[in-house]
Design an enzyme around this catalytic site. Sequence first.
Site, PDB file in Angstrom:
ATOM      1  N   ASP A 183     -12.005  16.004  -1.507  1.00 17.15           N
ATOM      2  CA  ASP A 183     -12.451  15.738  -0.141  1.00 17.15           C
ATOM      3  C   ASP A 183     -11.979  16.870   0.778  1.00 17.15           C
ATOM      4  O   ASP A 183     -11.806  18.001   0.330  1.00 17.15           O
ATOM      5  CB  ASP A 183     -11.927  14.368   0.322  1.00 17.15           C
ATOM      6  CG  ASP A 183     -12.883  13.674   1.270  1.00 17.15           C
ATOM      7  OD1 ASP A 183     -13.051  14.168   2.393  1.00 17.15           O
ATOM      8  OD2 ASP A 183     -13.463  12.652   0.887  1.00 17.15           O
ATOM      9  N   ASP A 192       1.872   5.724   5.325  1.00 21.59           N
ATOM     10  CA  ASP A 192       1.234   4.795   4.404  1.00 21.59           C
ATOM     11  C   ASP A 192       0.767   5.469   3.120  1.00 21.59           C
ATOM     12  O   ASP A 192       0.361   4.783   2.187  1.00 21.59           O
ATOM     13  CB  ASP A 192       0.038   4.113   5.079  1.00 21.59           C
ATOM     14  CG  ASP A 192       0.262   2.615   5.301  1.00 21.59           C
ATOM     15  OD1 ASP A 192       1.244   2.080   4.762  1.00 21.59           O
ATOM     16  OD2 ASP A 192      -0.557   1.994   6.001  1.00 21.59           O
ATOM     17  N   HIS A 223     -11.384  13.081   7.184  1.00 23.92           N
ATOM     18  CA  HIS A 223     -12.171  12.325   6.196  1.00 23.92           C
ATOM     19  C   HIS A 223     -11.362  11.957   4.963  1.00 23.92           C
ATOM     20  O   HIS A 223     -11.327  10.800   4.545  1.00 23.92           O
ATOM     21  CB  HIS A 223     -13.389  13.166   5.820  1.00 23.92           C
ATOM     22  CG  HIS A 223     -14.461  12.444   5.091  1.00 23.92           C
ATOM     23  ND1 HIS A 223     -14.579  12.445   3.729  1.00 23.92           N
ATOM     24  CD2 HIS A 223     -15.503  11.717   5.546  1.00 23.92           C
ATOM     25  CE1 HIS A 223     -15.638  11.748   3.374  1.00 23.92           C
ATOM     26  NE2 HIS A 223     -16.213  11.291   4.463  1.00 23.92           N
ATOM     27  N   ASN A 236       3.656  -1.662   2.382  1.00 27.21           N
ATOM     28  CA  ASN A 236       5.003  -1.400   2.872  1.00 27.21           C
ATOM     29  C   ASN A 236       5.316  -2.101   4.187  1.00 27.21           C
ATOM     30  O   ASN A 236       6.260  -1.730   4.888  1.00 27.21           O
ATOM     31  CB  ASN A 236       5.207   0.114   3.027  1.00 27.21           C
ATOM     32  CG  ASN A 236       4.148   0.755   3.921  1.00 27.21           C
ATOM     33  OD1 ASN A 236       3.320   0.052   4.507  1.00 27.21           O
ATOM     34  ND2 ASN A 236       4.163   2.070   4.018  1.00 27.21           N
ATOM     35  N   VAL A 240      -1.877  -0.379   6.963  1.00 28.74           N
ATOM     36  CA  VAL A 240      -2.919  -0.978   6.134  1.00 28.74           C
ATOM     37  C   VAL A 240      -2.463  -0.980   4.679  1.00 28.74           C
ATOM     38  O   VAL A 240      -1.456  -0.365   4.329  1.00 28.74           O
ATOM     39  CB  VAL A 240      -4.249  -0.198   6.258  1.00 28.74           C
ATOM     40  CG1 VAL A 240      -4.781  -0.256   7.681  1.00 28.74           C
ATOM     41  CG2 VAL A 240      -4.097   1.257   5.806  1.00 28.74           C
ATOM     42  N   VAL A 367     -21.933   9.781 -13.419  1.00 24.58           N
ATOM     43  CA  VAL A 367     -21.286   9.541 -12.133  1.00 24.58           C
ATOM     44  C   VAL A 367     -21.704   8.168 -11.605  1.00 24.58           C
ATOM     45  O   VAL A 367     -22.882   7.809 -11.636  1.00 24.58           O
ATOM     46  CB  VAL A 367     -21.655  10.638 -11.118  1.00 24.58           C
ATOM     47  CG1 VAL A 367     -21.053  10.342  -9.746  1.00 24.58           C
ATOM     48  CG2 VAL A 367     -21.180  12.002 -11.616  1.00 24.58           C
ATOM     49  N   SER A 415     -19.272   7.059   2.455  1.00 30.38           N
ATOM     50  CA  SER A 415     -17.961   7.675   2.210  1.00 30.38           C
ATOM     51  C   SER A 415     -16.847   6.650   2.227  1.00 30.38           C
ATOM     52  O   SER A 415     -15.837   6.806   1.550  1.00 30.38           O
ATOM     53  CB  SER A 415     -17.643   8.727   3.274  1.00 30.38           C
ATOM     54  OG  SER A 415     -18.236   9.952   3.002  1.00 30.38           O
TER      55      SER A 415
END
Length: 599
Positions: A183, A192, A223, A236, A240, A367, A415
């Site tokens: 990416d 996080d 992104h 944790n 999120v 894929v 995405s």
Amino acid sequence: MIPHISSRPRRTLVLAATLGAALAFGAPGALAGTLPVASSTAPAAKAHAPAAVPASRNATWVAGTRAYLVITAPGDSSAVRSAIAANGGTVFSNFDAIGVIVAHSASSGFAATMRGVAGVQQVGATRTSDVPADAYNPALPADPAQASTPAGEPVRADMSQIKADQAWAVNPGSASVKVGILDTGVDDRHQDLAPNFDAADSVSCAYGKPDTRAGAWRDVDTHGTHVAGTIAAAKNGKGVVGVAPGVRISAVRVAEPGNSFFFAENTICGFVWAGDHGFKVTNNSYYTDPWQFNCPDNIDQAAIIEGVKRAQEYAEGKGSLQIAAAGNENYDLAHKTTDSASPNDSTPVTRTITNACLDIPTELPGVVTVAANGTGVTKASFSNYGQGVIDVAAPGSNVYSTVPGGGYGSKSGTSMATPHVVGVAALIASADPGITPAQIRAKLAAQANDIACPSDSRCTGTTASNSFFGEGQVDALKAVGTTPPPGKYFENLADFAVNDNATVESPIAVTGVTGNAPATLKVGVDIKHTYIGDLKVDLVAPDGTVYTLHNHAGGSADNIAQTYTVNASSELGNGTWKLRVNDNAASDTGKIDAWNLTF
């Protein structure tokens, strides 16, 4: 064609940003849904053969320099490399294991001359623009300062939608499973992401060769960091939680800085790296620039198809499954007619195409192609589709995840759907360490929950497999080998307007529940509103008892998409339950988009 949502990488629509990171629309790269930026002070990644052979960083850049894939038989390519040098080119990187050389040349006749060289099978330009001077001495991406996050880790609607919150209690994922994020990079110092980040196997493949300097993998946008959080944000107690919070993630930056372009040589480098570094799964939320569709009757694009295909096959042969976004043009990939977005690195033109032209890597053999769901099991309005093309679907609208600098924000796009599927694939691999890519593909199809076609003539096929959702929406709980726990599920998908200084209620009639409601009643809430600090949200039991879920918190943040746990054990289960929303201010309005109860 409708342009990609959020301008470029499999492009994403940026919906909101909070806690120290403002999100912007993507640069002109081929992102499939959102943009990333990364950072790290971790040690440099170790190189493994057959990684690319680096060219000198002191090479002199000249205007007019273009990049080419020179395709040969796998093995020793020394003779062809000598021919490149003898015909006005330089070898920038070399992947002998798959027979791909990345060459640079400023000579307009270079490609035609090389096509006549013995041992050369194909030659193709990968760009219609010059290679940036930065390719010869790349600047390290910025290392953003990190914001802190207060305690609190509510379950997001997208996670409960695919039962990831239930899967965590069974198997949160194994640290022995490595996931590669191909990416724009990843902010590995994000609070996080840091617990699960593997710097040793992270790299930049921008420009088409591995850059193993510490921090080269950092995010040049937002992104990749957003994708990373959906896959494996740590459990944790703050921020999120990712679909597979126990697995390890590595960043492979394939986007170039400034424009977030993902050229073929970058993707090839990334796939070879994935194979050599033991990534069980890779996330690919982009298409290969500059051609949205690569057509085999074009001599340059044919070489791009072949080069990326070989790299994907190499990675899969090493045990790595590639999962990719379908794209955000609301386009039927099974019935291609035109492409008006290519080449995106110079001047796009409208051209007639056929199904032989491929969106890569998502349409390459092997894929897994991912479509996006909107709210619940709807098709996201932007998601590409196509009978026999889409494999599975996952939530892709208003997904809340990590962004660089310790922040969080919401984005939409295929995405954002793809990392949900990657996380589920990582859970499958965690439950069965010896599983092969082909077996993971099969299990992704088997565990998906069927979604019937809506009343839309574009949706073709059966409930079990159709052009909008493929095999259906992924299910994390099934992926870890457990069937959903007993309990009845009720929902109301009707819209109820939330007006200024007004109260609205959305009802759900509950039947068939024996005795009282549970002490862990799950209340899923999806409210679209532009200032959630105006709102008080209550669950109203059938006897009128009120349970407050949200009380004017959140300030100017947009939308409430969250699952609450309510101790309703004193209430009879059967009867009419209501979600009550009170807006006690002016200027901002919204709606109850959907809500649900799980007993």
